[in-house]
Design a protein around this motif. Structure first.
Motif, mmCIF file in Angstrom:
data_model
loop_
_atom_site.group_PDB
_atom_site.id
_atom_site.type_symbol
_atom_site.label_atom_id
_atom_site.label_comp_id
_atom_site.label_asym_id
_atom_site.label_seq_id
_atom_site.Cartn_x
_atom_site.Cartn_y
_atom_site.Cartn_z
ATOM 1 N N ASP A 15 52.041 51.867 31.354
ATOM 2 C CA ASP A 15 53.006 51.438 30.601
ATOM 3 C C ASP A 15 52.706 50.822 29.078
ATOM 4 O O ASP A 15 53.384 50.656 28.255
ATOM 5 C CB ASP A 15 53.752 50.476 31.249
ATOM 6 C CG ASP A 15 54.342 51.072 32.839
ATOM 7 O OD1 ASP A 15 54.563 52.388 32.711
ATOM 8 O OD2 ASP A 15 54.727 50.520 33.623
ATOM 9 N N ALA A 16 51.398 49.889 29.398
ATOM 10 C CA ALA A 16 51.420 49.116 28.346
ATOM 11 C C ALA A 16 50.715 50.214 27.058
ATOM 12 O O ALA A 16 51.032 49.801 25.851
ATOM 13 C CB ALA A 16 50.110 48.329 28.438
ATOM 14 N N ALA A 17 50.194 51.217 27.310
ATOM 15 C CA ALA A 17 49.698 52.258 26.402
ATOM 16 C C ALA A 17 50.944 52.666 25.558
ATOM 17 O O ALA A 17 50.944 52.842 24.342
ATOM 18 C CB ALA A 17 48.811 53.179 27.240
ATOM 19 N N GLU A 18 51.811 53.165 26.344
ATOM 20 C CA GLU A 18 53.250 53.785 25.903
ATOM 21 C C GLU A 18 53.807 52.776 25.098
ATOM 22 O O GLU A 18 54.586 53.172 24.051
ATOM 23 C CB GLU A 18 53.960 54.238 26.975
ATOM 24 C CG GLU A 18 54.965 55.061 26.595
ATOM 25 C CD GLU A 18 55.887 55.923 27.705
ATOM 26 O OE1 GLU A 18 56.893 56.382 27.299
ATOM 27 O OE2 GLU A 18 55.260 55.716 28.772
ATOM 28 N N HIS A 19 53.932 51.479 25.249
ATOM 29 C CA HIS A 19 54.667 50.682 24.657
ATOM 30 C C HIS A 19 53.851 49.899 23.413
ATOM 31 O O HIS A 19 54.550 49.347 22.789
ATOM 32 C CB HIS A 19 55.172 49.625 25.575
ATOM 33 C CG HIS A 19 56.323 50.239 26.557
ATOM 34 N ND1 HIS A 19 56.163 50.591 27.743
ATOM 35 C CD2 HIS A 19 57.668 50.499 26.218
ATOM 36 C CE1 HIS A 19 57.190 51.001 28.387
ATOM 37 N NE2 HIS A 19 58.233 50.924 27.285
ATOM 38 N N GLY A 20 52.610 50.079 23.603
ATOM 39 C CA GLY A 20 51.693 49.601 22.313
ATOM 40 C C GLY A 20 51.479 48.013 22.551
ATOM 41 O O GLY A 20 51.290 47.331 21.545
ATOM 42 N N ASP A 21 51.748 47.799 24.051
ATOM 43 C CA ASP A 21 51.429 46.278 24.037
ATOM 44 C C ASP A 21 49.858 45.964 24.375
ATOM 45 O O ASP A 21 49.198 46.134 25.261
ATOM 46 C CB ASP A 21 51.898 45.865 25.485
ATOM 47 C CG ASP A 21 52.292 44.499 25.570
ATOM 48 O OD1 ASP A 21 51.189 43.850 25.177
ATOM 49 O OD2 ASP A 21 53.138 43.906 26.453
ATOM 50 N N LEU A 22 49.469 45.462 23.061
ATOM 51 C CA LEU A 22 47.758 45.463 23.165
ATOM 52 C C LEU A 22 47.183 44.159 24.107
ATOM 53 O O LEU A 22 46.176 44.534 24.842
ATOM 54 C CB LEU A 22 47.317 44.931 21.714
ATOM 55 C CG LEU A 22 47.516 46.098 20.591
ATOM 56 C CD1 LEU A 22 46.957 45.497 19.349
ATOM 57 C CD2 LEU A 22 46.999 47.603 21.094
ATOM 58 N N ALA A 23 48.161 43.170 24.147
ATOM 59 C CA ALA A 23 47.817 42.163 25.156
ATOM 60 C C ALA A 23 47.774 42.642 26.729
ATOM 61 O O ALA A 23 46.835 42.425 27.329
ATOM 62 C CB ALA A 23 48.884 40.920 24.871
ATOM 63 N N ALA A 24 48.848 43.479 27.034
ATOM 64 C CA ALA A 24 48.950 44.083 28.503
ATOM 65 C C ALA A 24 47.812 45.089 28.577
ATOM 66 O O ALA A 24 47.310 45.147 29.900
ATOM 67 C CB ALA A 24 50.312 44.384 28.451
ATOM 68 N N LEU A 25 47.419 45.705 27.683
ATOM 69 C CA LEU A 25 46.339 46.621 27.677
ATOM 70 C C LEU A 25 45.032 45.999 28.086
ATOM 71 O O LEU A 25 44.221 46.358 28.831
ATOM 72 C CB LEU A 25 46.147 47.226 26.371
ATOM 73 C CG LEU A 25 46.967 48.748 25.982
ATOM 74 C CD1 LEU A 25 46.618 49.305 24.857
ATOM 75 C CD2 LEU A 25 46.568 49.791 27.195
ATOM 76 N N ARG A 26 44.778 44.980 27.325
ATOM 77 C CA ARG A 26 43.606 44.074 27.380
ATOM 78 C C ARG A 26 43.478 43.587 29.042
ATOM 79 O O ARG A 26 42.423 43.326 29.538
ATOM 80 C CB ARG A 26 43.232 43.161 26.458
ATOM 81 C CG ARG A 26 42.966 43.824 25.078
ATOM 82 C CD ARG A 26 42.716 42.613 24.396
ATOM 83 N NE ARG A 26 42.494 43.191 22.828
ATOM 84 C CZ ARG A 26 43.266 43.314 21.699
ATOM 85 N NH1 ARG A 26 44.629 42.694 21.997
ATOM 86 N NH2 ARG A 26 43.240 43.775 20.575
#
Length: 209
Positions: A15-26
């Motif tokens: 989900d984070a990848a699709e939304h471009g949420d870098l903090a959530a990705l990390r």
């Protein structure tokens, strides 16, 4: 392609990848998420980022070792998707991941072919100028990027420029489709007179072998 069900951390990464949420990705990666996790359609986090054109997220995932060639159930990969979206920044973000330029989509094509069809001028120019992709690759329908630009394009300025770029990078105007029609013949049939004249001239001075 693994059928292992995604964990909560995997789902968060997707989900984070699709939304471009870098903090959530990390956060998801730190929690042990699988960088090659798959959703129900077989899409990895990087593929979802590519479809959504989340360039920074894609760069982070590539840096974490994500596979730029991993294909989903429809044979889309992050690299192949750049030919659909026409995103030059995404293309460049994926280059450090070592894209397989010969990997084929479900139509047997490489990324420059859908880009030529869709009128993505900047992408066609960039992918031909910055990679060794085969400009004369023939897909399962019997079409090259040049043939698709004429057959499926609208004959307007963007597709004319794409034809010029393809020819400048060695596209062979003499290569016919499965029915024996060249790009010039197709241009004539569709009433693209300027394109037909350009292709006629290219046929008289084809790329050296």
């Amino acid at each position: 392609m693994t059928d292992r069900p995604p964990t909560p951390a995997d789902r968060a990464l997707l989900d984070a990848a699709e939304h471009g949420d870098l903090a959530a990705l990390r956060t998801a990666l730190a929690a042990g998420a699988n960088v090659e996790a798959r959703d129900d359609e077989g899409r990895t986090p990087l593929l979802r980022a590519a479809f959504a054109d989340r360039v920074a997220a894609a760069a982070l995932l590539v840096g974490a070792g994500a596979d730029v060639n991993a294909q989903d159930r429809q044979l889309n990969s992050p690299w192949l998707v750049t030919g659909i979206t026409g995103s030059v920044p995404m293309m460049r973000a994926l280059l450090p991941g070592g894209p397989d330029l010969t990997r084929r989509n479900r139509y047997g094509g490489v990324s420059v072919i859908p880009a030529a069809e869709r009128g993505h001028v900047a992408y066609v120019r960039a992918v031909l100028g910055e990679t060794d992709i085969d400009v004369n690759h023939v897909n399962d329908l019997g079409w090259t990027a040049l043939l698709e630009a004429v057959l499926l394009g609208d004959g307007g300025p963007a597709h004319r420029e794409i034809v010029e770029v393809l020819l400048a990078h060695g596209a062979d105007p003499r290569l016919p489709d499965a029915d024996g029609a060249t790009a010039r013949t197709l241009a004539e049939r569709r009433g693209f007179h300027d394109l037909a004249a350009l292709l006629r001239q290219a046929e008289e001075h084809p790329p050296s072998s």
